[in-house]
Design an enzyme around this catalytic site. Structure first.
Site, PDB file in Angstrom:
ATOM      1  N   GLY A   1       0.576  -1.288   0.136  1.00 51.42           N
ATOM      2  CA  GLY A   1      -0.226  -0.170  -0.014  1.00 51.42           C
ATOM      3  C   GLY A   1       1.419   1.415  -0.179  1.00 51.42           C
TER       4      GLY A   1
ATOM      5  N   ASN B   1       1.651   3.445  -2.601  1.00 49.29           N
ATOM      6  CA  ASN B   1       1.465   4.510  -3.606  1.00 49.29           C
ATOM      7  C   ASN B   1      -0.807   4.525  -3.125  1.00 49.29           C
ATOM      8  OD1 ASN B   1       2.296   4.736  -6.080  1.00 49.29           O
ATOM      9  ND2 ASN B   1       2.603   2.454  -5.621  1.00 49.29           N
TER      10      ASN B   1
ATOM     11  N   LEU C   1      -4.425  -6.798  -7.200  1.00 48.25           N
ATOM     12  CA  LEU C   1      -3.910  -8.205  -8.059  1.00 48.25           C
ATOM     13  C   LEU C   1      -5.983  -8.441  -8.750  1.00 48.25           C
ATOM     14  CD1 LEU C   1      -1.102  -9.342  -6.658  1.00 48.25           C
ATOM     15  CD2 LEU C   1      -1.701  -7.425  -8.300  1.00 48.25           C
TER      16      LEU C   1
ATOM     17  N   ILE D   1     -10.444  -6.253 -13.241  1.00 44.92           N
ATOM     18  CA  ILE D   1     -11.765  -6.024 -12.680  1.00 44.92           C
ATOM     19  C   ILE D   1     -12.886  -6.124 -13.566  1.00 44.92           C
ATOM     20  CG2 ILE D   1     -13.193  -3.502 -12.344  1.00 44.92           C
ATOM     21  CD1 ILE D   1     -10.727  -3.937 -10.756  1.00 44.92           C
TER      22      ILE D   1
ATOM     23  N   ASN E   1      -5.501   3.210 -13.663  1.00 43.65           N
ATOM     24  CA  ASN E   1      -4.440   1.722 -13.229  1.00 43.65           C
ATOM     25  C   ASN E   1      -2.684   2.225 -12.776  1.00 43.65           C
ATOM     26  OD1 ASN E   1      -3.636  -0.399 -12.170  1.00 43.65           O
ATOM     27  ND2 ASN E   1      -2.834  -1.550 -13.994  1.00 43.65           N
TER      28      ASN E   1
ATOM     29  N   HIS F   1       1.017   0.340 -13.302  1.00 43.02           N
ATOM     30  CA  HIS F   1       1.576  -0.287 -13.920  1.00 43.02           C
ATOM     31  C   HIS F   1       3.349  -0.308 -13.858  1.00 43.02           C
ATOM     32  CE1 HIS F   1       2.470  -4.449 -15.235  1.00 43.02           C
ATOM     33  NE2 HIS F   1       2.969  -4.645 -15.835  1.00 43.02           N
TER      34      HIS F   1
ATOM     35  N   GLU G   1       6.659   6.107  -9.356  1.00 38.98           N
ATOM     36  CA  GLU G   1       4.516   5.655  -9.054  1.00 38.98           C
ATOM     37  C   GLU G   1       4.202   7.229  -8.392  1.00 38.98           C
ATOM     38  OE1 GLU G   1       4.260   1.574 -10.455  1.00 38.98           O
ATOM     39  OE2 GLU G   1       4.605   2.197  -7.705  1.00 38.98           O
TER      40      GLU G   1
HETATM   41  C1  GAR Z   1       2.719  -1.288  -7.334  1.00 38.37           C
HETATM   42  O1  GAR Z   1       4.295  -0.805  -7.703  1.00 38.37           O
HETATM   43  C2  GAR Z   1       1.962  -0.969  -9.182  1.00 38.37           C
HETATM   44  O2  GAR Z   1       2.683  -0.286 -10.358  1.00 38.37           O
HETATM   45  C3  GAR Z   1       1.816  -2.480  -8.667  1.00 38.37           C
HETATM   46  O3  GAR Z   1       1.686  -2.833  -7.547  1.00 38.37           O
HETATM   47  C4  GAR Z   1       2.514  -2.166  -7.160  1.00 38.37           C
HETATM   48  C5  GAR Z   1       1.943  -1.681  -5.303  1.00 38.37           C
HETATM   49  O4  GAR Z   1       2.936  -1.241  -4.486  1.00 38.37           O
HETATM   50  N1  GAR Z   1       1.124  -2.857  -9.878  1.00 38.37           N
HETATM   51  C6  GAR Z   1       1.300  -3.771 -11.052  1.00 38.37           C
HETATM   52  O5  GAR Z   1       2.334  -4.428 -10.968  1.00 38.37           O
HETATM   53  C7  GAR Z   1      -0.587  -3.932 -11.800  1.00 38.37           C
HETATM   54  N2  GAR Z   1       0.031  -4.652 -12.669  1.00 38.37           N
HETATM   55  P1  GAR Z   1       2.377  -1.130  -3.735  1.00 38.37           P
HETATM   56  O6  GAR Z   1       1.550  -1.501  -2.490  1.00 38.37           O
HETATM   57  O7  GAR Z   1       3.662  -0.739  -2.732  1.00 38.37           O
HETATM   58  O8  GAR Z   1       1.817   0.185  -4.230  1.00 38.37           O
END
Ligand code: GAR
Length: 199
Positions: A22, A24, A95, A98, A112, A114, A184
């Site tokens: 979490g 982000n 993950l 949707i 989203n 990525h 991000e």
């Molecule tokens: C992030 O790096 C995001 O880009 C990725 O999950 C991570 C969550 O990190 N998303 C994907 O890979 C989608 N396919 P966080 O829990 O530290 O925010």
């Protein structure tokens, strides 16, 4: 001080969908904490042990823990989102795909992030370290982040922003993950803001 005269201010309420640590989500909550027009109204999670639930709790943001069967059966969680006045959905490491009923209810209002330059290194199973390992193994000179609207495929839909970073000599999945997270954390809240209050 309020500006003189009368004006209409539309308040937007975000739901952040996340399954993991979490980081982000934390940045999004912090960025919009005292925002005049955007608030974080809900964190939706599918894993009871996910760190993101503690982040939400500490920030006083309500959480919704979703179960596979109800999430993938119409109306999914559309009613809960509407009851809370959610008008925009942000995926931050969520993950599950949707379901169509949610995509229809929130058409062009789900985005989203990525941790790679799509269309490469995306799709089912491409998450976290798996993405960075694949990028480094390929010998590509750069990686980056992609922020995009969500459609009915994994890591797919109209791109809103891509930002790249170089793969340096001796780069590891861990060092790359740190660089990508920095990008991000900076760009995602700002892109959400621009989607909701275009300049
Ligand atoms: C992030 O790096 C995001 O880009 C990725 O999950 C991570 C969550 O990190 N998303 C994907 O890979 C989608 N396919 P966080 O829990 O530290 O925010």
């Amino acid at each position: 001080m309020s500006p003189p005269g009368s004006y209409i201010c539309t308040m937007h309420t975000l739901a952040v969908f996340a399954s993991g640590a979490g980081s982000n989500t934390q940045k999004i909550i912090d960025y919009f904490k005292d925002h005049h027009q955007i608030r974080t109204g809900l964190v939706v999670c599918n894993k009871p042990q996910a760190g993101v639930l503690q982040i939400a709790e500490q920030a006083g943001i309500p959480t919704l823990l979703v179960q596979k069967e109800t999430f993938f059966t119409p109306p999914s969680c559309v009613d809960e989102l509407r009851e809370r006045g959610i008008d925009f959905i942000v995926l931050a490491g969520f993950l599950w795909k949707i379901p169509p009923v949610l995509i229809e209810a929130y058409s062009h209002r789900i985005i989203n992030i990525h941790p790679a330059l799509l269309p490469h290194y995306g799709g089912k199973g491409m998450y976290g370290a798996a993405v960075h390992e694949a990028v480094i193994k390929s010998g590509d000179p750069e990686s980056g982040i992609t922020i995009h609207y969500v459609d009915d495929q994994y890591d797919h839909g109209e791109t809103i922003l891509q930002v790249s970073c170089p793969i340096e000599e001796g780069e590891t999945p861990e060092t790359l993950a740190t660089k990508i997270h920095q990008l991000e954390h900076y760009y995602y809240p700002r892109v959400i803001e621009e989607c909701l209050e275009p300049v």
